[in-house]
Motif scaffolding. Sequence first.
Motif, mmCIF file in Angstrom:
data_model
loop_
_atom_site.group_PDB
_atom_site.id
_atom_site.type_symbol
_atom_site.label_atom_id
_atom_site.label_comp_id
_atom_site.label_asym_id
_atom_site.label_seq_id
_atom_site.Cartn_x
_atom_site.Cartn_y
_atom_site.Cartn_z
ATOM 1 N N UNK A 166 -60.810 87.403 -20.911
ATOM 2 C CA UNK A 166 -61.745 86.548 -21.647
ATOM 3 C C UNK A 166 -61.974 85.205 -20.938
ATOM 4 N N UNK A 167 -62.166 85.260 -19.627
ATOM 5 C CA UNK A 167 -62.335 84.055 -18.809
ATOM 6 C C UNK A 167 -63.711 83.437 -19.097
ATOM 7 N N UNK A 168 -63.777 82.114 -19.059
ATOM 8 C CA UNK A 168 -64.984 81.384 -19.444
ATOM 9 C C UNK A 168 -66.120 81.473 -18.437
ATOM 10 N N UNK A 169 -65.829 81.635 -17.177
ATOM 11 C CA UNK A 169 -66.862 81.488 -16.160
ATOM 12 C C UNK A 169 -66.824 82.605 -15.120
ATOM 13 N N UNK A 170 -67.944 83.282 -15.003
ATOM 14 C CA UNK A 170 -68.093 84.314 -13.976
ATOM 15 C C UNK A 170 -67.963 83.701 -12.583
ATOM 16 N N UNK A 171 -68.518 82.499 -12.411
ATOM 17 C CA UNK A 171 -68.470 81.819 -11.099
ATOM 18 C C UNK A 171 -67.037 81.487 -10.693
#
Length: 194
Positions: A166-171
Amino acid sequence: MVRLHEYGQSSKGDEALNRIPDEELLEAIRDLNEKTRKTPPTRDQMDEFGEYYGRSYRLRFGSWNEAVSAAGLEPREPIDSDFIEEPESCPLCGKSNSELDFHHWRYGDNKQGCYLCRDCHDSIHEGDALPSENNNWLIEAVENLVRDHFERHGDLEKYEILSRYNVTSEKLVEYGIQKMKSENKHREGKADDE
């Protein structure tokens, strides 16, 4: 001061301290509340500045918020139960017999994170990945996550990492993957030179 944890057991293993009375644990929350001037103090503050580890409260009272309420303080907003369900096992290492802690990728109104066992949570925060010590902690934490995921699962699949944790940022995940690939390429180059 001797640190106490898990039902008041001393970090030195002193069996006589195996069970601290509930009221003594609750008084430690009230004392920390006065020291930090936070209403209520957080479990992380208890870990860092308190007499007992925050996990002791979860084990004894069911949750940190339940302990705070029992101490006569107004608990902070709990993590929305619709937000993310606690899994049966740690998604990183697969341990199913350990307590899971919520790991925040983002705090505040738009909080985001996942549940991890304490060992994996600590591994994610190794090095400079501590919010209290580094403004770029999230970059470091995601790099640590990508490294740990690769070591345990053998893949660097971006969408698997994003959804599993559930990580906030794809980048940020892409950056962590690129850094991991670069480090592996560098290691392979050194091995070829030898």
